[in-house]
Design an enzyme around this catalytic site. Structure first.
Site, PDB file in Angstrom:
ATOM      1  N   TYR A 105       0.901  -1.165   0.179  1.00  0.00           N
ATOM      2  CA  TYR A 105       0.006   0.095  -0.078  1.00  0.00           C
ATOM      3  C   TYR A 105       1.065   1.203   0.150  1.00  0.00           C
ATOM      4  CZ  TYR A 105      -3.361   3.650   1.540  1.00  0.00           C
ATOM      5  OH  TYR A 105      -3.989   4.539   1.779  1.00  0.00           O
ATOM      6  N   ASP A 146      -1.926  -1.491  -4.178  1.00  0.00           N
ATOM      7  CA  ASP A 146      -2.670   0.142  -4.362  1.00  0.00           C
ATOM      8  C   ASP A 146      -1.122   0.752  -4.498  1.00  0.00           C
ATOM      9  OD1 ASP A 146      -3.233   2.533  -4.525  1.00  0.00           O
ATOM     10  OD2 ASP A 146      -4.549   2.541  -2.692  1.00  0.00           O
TER      11      ASP A 146
END
Length: 255
Positions: A105, A146
């Site tokens: 992330y 992400d």
DNA sequence: ATGGCTACTCCTAGTAGA
């Protein structure tokens, strides 16, 4: 073999959607970001009932990453090896079916030029160094998550609006490219050349309905996996459900 | 138009996300 990545934006808020998606799709691996809870609050039992093992690297309120696998898996990394105590929970890795899977992330960066932006660029530099030190590009390695960066103009719904701004500024794209240069291929782009495919849409202003999004969630693979990647796509379906995450899953299939 | 929406928290108003 099916490997997916999904920023769920709170696993506790998203549990009905995530279990529904798991039941309908039965991936071998699901990498999640922004679980937004500590490991003790992670609903591991719900996933165990569905036949999934979990490795988690949680954090209260912010960040947090987890990997679900169909056979038992062992945590390889939990953050960077040189992380200080209390560092953001943004990286977790495991091995599954002979593939090293790294789930990240990447920091959002908030605003170009801000302290958080600097932190993002440094975090990406560390990601490249992490692969240099701990992995071999000639082995099967998969980096997903992400990335909070749209790599190219065709990954952005309105280039004029996003040019030079957070998620699409040149230094971010260059830092991401440096990670890619380690030896990764964007699995999605092996199968789709078109613009207009996004993995995130703002909750506001009907952005999803208008397909005003960014392709910022990615599955990147090392050379030995390229020939095995039969398809990679974005599953927009769960973005249409009640109480959705603002991100959609990206799914990569391997033979 | 600097809004719009969602989720979080020992602060239900302020922060963060992207």
């Amino acid at each position: 073999m099916k490997i997916a990545t999904w920023n769920v934006n709170s696993i506790l808020a998203r549990l009905p959607n995530v279990t529904r998606w798991l039941d309908e799709n039965r991936p071998d691996v699901l990498c999640m970001q922004e679980i937004k809870c500590t490991d003790d609050k992670f609903p591991a039992d719900v996933f165990r009932e569905r036949g999934y093992y979990c490795v988690t690297f949680g954090q209260q309120t912010y960040n947090g990453v987890a990997i679900l696998t169909r056979t038992e898996c062992y945590r390889e990394q939990r953050g960077y090896p040189d992380d200080v105590e209390g560092a953001h929970a943004r990286l977790v890795s495991t091995q599954f079916g002979g593939i090293h899977i790294v789930n990240v992330y990447v920091p959002n960066g908030q605003m170009v030029g801000s302290e958080k932006y600097q932190f993002k660029l440094e975090w990406l530099a560390r990601l490249r160094a992490f692969f240099d030190t701990h992995y071999d590009p000639l082995k099967p390695v998969l980096l997903c998550g992400d990335f909070n960066v749209a790599p190219e103009e065709r990954d952005v719904h309105d280039v004029r609006l996003w040019q030079g701004r957070i998620l699409f500024s040149d230094p971010e794209r260059a830092a991401m490219q440096k990670v890619k240069d380690w030896g990764f291929t964007d699995a999605f782009r092996l199968h789709t050349e078109d613009a207009g495919h996004y993995s995130w849409w703002d909750y506001r202003a009907g952005a999803f309905r208008r397909n005003q999004g960014l392709r910022i969630d990615h599955v990147w693979i090392s050379k030995p996996l390229v020939a095995r990647n039969t398809n990679t796509w974005i599953d927009m379906n769960p973005r249409t459900w009640e109480r959705p995450s603002d991100h959609a899953p990206v799914v990569a299939e391997f033979e």
